[in-house]
Motif scaffolding. Structure first.
Motif, PDB file in Angstrom:
ATOM      1  N   LEU A  73      18.348 -16.820  58.125  1.00 36.59           N
ATOM      2  CA  LEU A  73      18.951 -16.836  59.450  1.00 36.59           C
ATOM      3  C   LEU A  73      20.465 -16.839  59.297  1.00 36.59           C
ATOM      4  N   ASP A  74      21.096 -15.753  59.726  1.00 34.72           N
ATOM      5  CA  ASP A  74      22.561 -15.671  59.723  1.00 34.72           C
ATOM      6  C   ASP A  74      23.073 -16.285  61.018  1.00 34.72           C
ATOM      7  N   THR A  75      24.206 -16.975  60.951  1.00 34.29           N
ATOM      8  CA  THR A  75      24.718 -17.703  62.117  1.00 34.29           C
ATOM      9  C   THR A  75      26.199 -17.433  62.329  1.00 34.29           C
ATOM     10  N   PRO A  76      26.685 -17.617  63.571  1.00 35.83           N
ATOM     11  CA  PRO A  76      28.131 -17.525  63.811  1.00 35.83           C
ATOM     12  C   PRO A  76      28.861 -18.612  63.034  1.00 35.83           C
ATOM     13  N   SER A  77      30.100 -18.343  62.690  1.00 33.27           N
ATOM     14  CA  SER A  77      30.876 -19.325  61.933  1.00 33.27           C
ATOM     15  C   SER A  77      31.149 -20.568  62.778  1.00 33.27           C
ATOM     16  N   TYR A  78      31.483 -21.626  62.091  1.00 34.30           N
ATOM     17  CA  TYR A  78      31.747 -22.909  62.747  1.00 34.30           C
ATOM     18  C   TYR A  78      32.894 -23.584  62.007  1.00 34.30           C
ATOM     19  N   PRO A  79      34.090 -23.710  62.627  1.00 34.56           N
ATOM     20  CA  PRO A  79      34.503 -23.232  63.957  1.00 34.56           C
ATOM     21  C   PRO A  79      34.537 -21.695  64.016  1.00 34.56           C
ATOM     22  N   HIS A  80      34.590 -21.179  65.262  1.00 32.47           N
ATOM     23  CA  HIS A  80      34.536 -19.738  65.523  1.00 32.47           C
ATOM     24  C   HIS A  80      35.790 -19.317  66.271  1.00 32.47           C
ATOM     25  N   SER A  81      36.217 -18.069  66.056  1.00 31.67           N
ATOM     26  CA  SER A  81      37.456 -17.605  66.692  1.00 31.67           C
ATOM     27  C   SER A  81      37.292 -17.336  68.188  1.00 31.67           C
ATOM     28  N   ALA A  82      36.039 -17.167  68.659  1.00 34.63           N
ATOM     29  CA  ALA A  82      35.838 -16.840  70.070  1.00 34.63           C
ATOM     30  C   ALA A  82      34.830 -17.747  70.774  1.00 34.63           C
ATOM     31  N   LEU A  83      34.035 -18.496  70.014  1.00 34.57           N
ATOM     32  CA  LEU A  83      32.999 -19.342  70.598  1.00 34.57           C
ATOM     33  C   LEU A  83      33.332 -20.813  70.377  1.00 34.57           C
ATOM     34  N   SER A  84      33.025 -21.644  71.363  1.00 31.51           N
ATOM     35  CA  SER A  84      33.267 -23.082  71.225  1.00 31.51           C
ATOM     36  C   SER A  84      32.296 -23.672  70.207  1.00 31.51           C
ATOM     37  N   LYS A  85      32.667 -24.826  69.656  1.00 29.39           N
ATOM     38  CA  LYS A  85      31.778 -25.496  68.709  1.00 29.39           C
ATOM     39  C   LYS A  85      30.429 -25.808  69.355  1.00 29.39           C
ATOM     40  N   GLU A  86      30.491 -26.217  70.613  1.00 32.45           N
ATOM     41  CA  GLU A  86      29.253 -26.566  71.318  1.00 32.45           C
ATOM     42  C   GLU A  86      28.354 -25.351  71.475  1.00 32.45           C
ATOM     43  N   ARG A  87      28.957 -24.199  71.784  1.00 37.58           N
ATOM     44  CA  ARG A  87      28.193 -22.966  71.955  1.00 37.58           C
ATOM     45  C   ARG A  87      27.526 -22.558  70.639  1.00 37.58           C
ATOM     46  N   VAL A  88      28.280 -22.626  69.546  1.00 37.65           N
ATOM     47  CA  VAL A  88      27.716 -22.277  68.244  1.00 37.65           C
ATOM     48  C   VAL A  88      26.571 -23.216  67.904  1.00 37.65           C
ATOM     49  N   ARG A  89      26.792 -24.511  68.089  1.00 37.29           N
ATOM     50  CA  ARG A  89      25.744 -25.498  67.777  1.00 37.29           C
ATOM     51  C   ARG A  89      24.478 -25.235  68.590  1.00 37.29           C
ATOM     52  N   ASP A  90      24.651 -24.957  69.879  1.00 36.76           N
ATOM     53  CA  ASP A  90      23.487 -24.727  70.742  1.00 36.76           C
ATOM     54  C   ASP A  90      22.748 -23.449  70.355  1.00 36.76           C
ATOM     55  N   MET A  91      23.506 -22.396  70.005  1.00 31.97           N
ATOM     56  CA  MET A  91      22.884 -21.138  69.590  1.00 31.97           C
ATOM     57  C   MET A  91      22.072 -21.315  68.310  1.00 31.97           C
ATOM     58  N   VAL A  92      22.652 -22.025  67.340  1.00 36.45           N
ATOM     59  CA  VAL A  92      21.975 -22.215  66.062  1.00 36.45           C
ATOM     60  C   VAL A  92      20.739 -23.101  66.239  1.00 36.45           C
ATOM     61  N   THR A  93      20.869 -24.142  67.051  1.00 35.31           N
ATOM     62  CA  THR A  93      19.731 -25.031  67.319  1.00 35.31           C
ATOM     63  C   THR A  93      18.562 -24.248  67.908  1.00 35.31           C
ATOM     64  N   ALA A  94      18.865 -23.387  68.892  1.00 32.88           N
ATOM     65  CA  ALA A  94      17.814 -22.594  69.539  1.00 32.88           C
ATOM     66  C   ALA A  94      17.195 -21.596  68.557  1.00 32.88           C
ATOM     67  N   ALA A  95      18.018 -20.968  67.732  1.00 33.58           N
ATOM     68  CA  ALA A  95      17.507 -19.975  66.782  1.00 33.58           C
ATOM     69  C   ALA A  95      16.639 -20.627  65.708  1.00 33.58           C
ATOM     70  N   LEU A  96      17.033 -21.803  65.242  1.00 30.50           N
ATOM     71  CA  LEU A  96      16.225 -22.511  64.250  1.00 30.50           C
ATOM     72  C   LEU A  96      14.844 -22.844  64.824  1.00 30.50           C
ATOM     73  N   ALA A  97      14.819 -23.307  66.069  1.00 36.29           N
ATOM     74  CA  ALA A  97      13.546 -23.641  66.705  1.00 36.29           C
ATOM     75  C   ALA A  97      12.693 -22.388  66.904  1.00 36.29           C
ATOM     76  N   GLN A  98      13.348 -21.283  67.287  1.00 35.08           N
ATOM     77  CA  GLN A  98      12.624 -20.039  67.545  1.00 35.08           C
ATOM     78  C   GLN A  98      12.010 -19.471  66.270  1.00 35.08           C
ATOM     79  N   HIS A  99      12.796 -19.414  65.198  1.00 34.26           N
ATOM     80  CA  HIS A  99      12.352 -18.705  63.991  1.00 34.26           C
ATOM     81  C   HIS A  99      11.629 -19.599  62.978  1.00 34.26           C
ATOM     82  N   PHE A 100      11.982 -20.882  62.933  1.00 34.51           N
ATOM     83  CA  PHE A 100      11.430 -21.761  61.904  1.00 34.51           C
ATOM     84  C   PHE A 100      10.662 -22.945  62.490  1.00 34.51           C
ATOM     85  N   GLY A 101      10.417 -22.910  63.800  1.00 35.26           N
ATOM     86  CA  GLY A 101       9.737 -24.026  64.451  1.00 35.26           C
ATOM     87  C   GLY A 101       8.307 -24.223  63.987  1.00 35.26           C
TER      88      GLY A 101
END
Length: 219
Positions: A73-101
């Motif tokens: 699973l590739d993920t946006p960087s953290y911190p990110h140049s265009a996305l907030s830390k909260e947005r990145v964290r939420d995206m990664v959390t959702a993707a982990l649950a979706q793909h590896f749940g």
């Protein structure tokens, strides 16, 4: 993992912008699934799952050769140049649950550059994210990928002398995760080098008794 002669390992790559996360993911998969290029801003803006084909010659189970499949699973960087830390964290959390749940996550790979020193503030950001994603046992399920290792080699460092000269922040991090680390060239790695890296990851997973995180049983 229904096929006893086949095993799938699930990995997620995490790290800062331009550390080589996507390139590392491609190296592990033996593909070019993830976009990877030099850019003054963060390239990856969403989570993406890549899958390898069947890889033979790396492992045996019950006396027989087993095929290996790798999912990254590739993920946006953290911190990110265009996305907030909260947005990145939420995206990664959702993707982990979706793909590896269902099957669970074997390892989170924290990608750091071997040619740049790791400073306390940078380490705090990424470690905090991993803690939030994986929970209190994160150290058992985290390994470090040190990319751009070829540049360290060009500067005259062996693995031993590199670690002897590394920042206390990096050494403390490696110590906390029981020295689960791998040096990775940033060039396209050949099959033999890829297999060496995969064997090391399998060894980490084996030492962790093939445990997984984030697995949710179906109701």
């Amino acid at each position: 993992m229904a096929d006893s002669n086949e095993m799938t390992i699930n990995l997620v790559v995490l790290g800062k912008t331009q550390t080589g996360k996507s390139a590392a993911g491609n190296s592990l998969l033996g593909s070019s699934d993830f976009e990877s290029r030099l850019c003054p801003s963060s390239v990856t803006t969403c989570c993406s799952l890549g899958r390898s084909g069947r890889i033979l010659g790396l492992m045996r189970r019950n006396g027989c050769e087993s095929a290996l499949r790798v999912r990254v699973l590739d993920t946006p960087s953290y911190p990110h140049s265009a996305l907030s830390k909260e947005r990145v964290r939420d995206m990664v959390t959702a993707a982990l649950a979706q793909h590896f749940g269902e099957e669970g996550l074997h390892l989170a790979l924290l990608v750091l550059r071997a040619d740049l020193p790791l400073c306390p503030d940078e380490s705090n950001d990424t470690v905090q994210l991993i803690q939030e994603l994986l929970g209190p046992t994160w150290k058992d399920f985290t390994a470090v990928l040190l990319t751009h290792a070829d540049k360290a080699e060009e500067a005259g460092y062996t693995e031993e002398t590199y670690l002897h000269s590394a920042s206390s922040t990096l050494l403390s991090l490696l110590n906390s995760i029981k020295h689960k680390y791998i040096f990775l060239d940033n060039h396209s790695i050949i099959k033999e080098e890829r297999n060496t890296v995969l064997r090391k990851l399998l060894n980490f997973i084996q030492k962790n008794n093939y445990q997984v995180l984030l697995k949710h049983s179906k109701e």
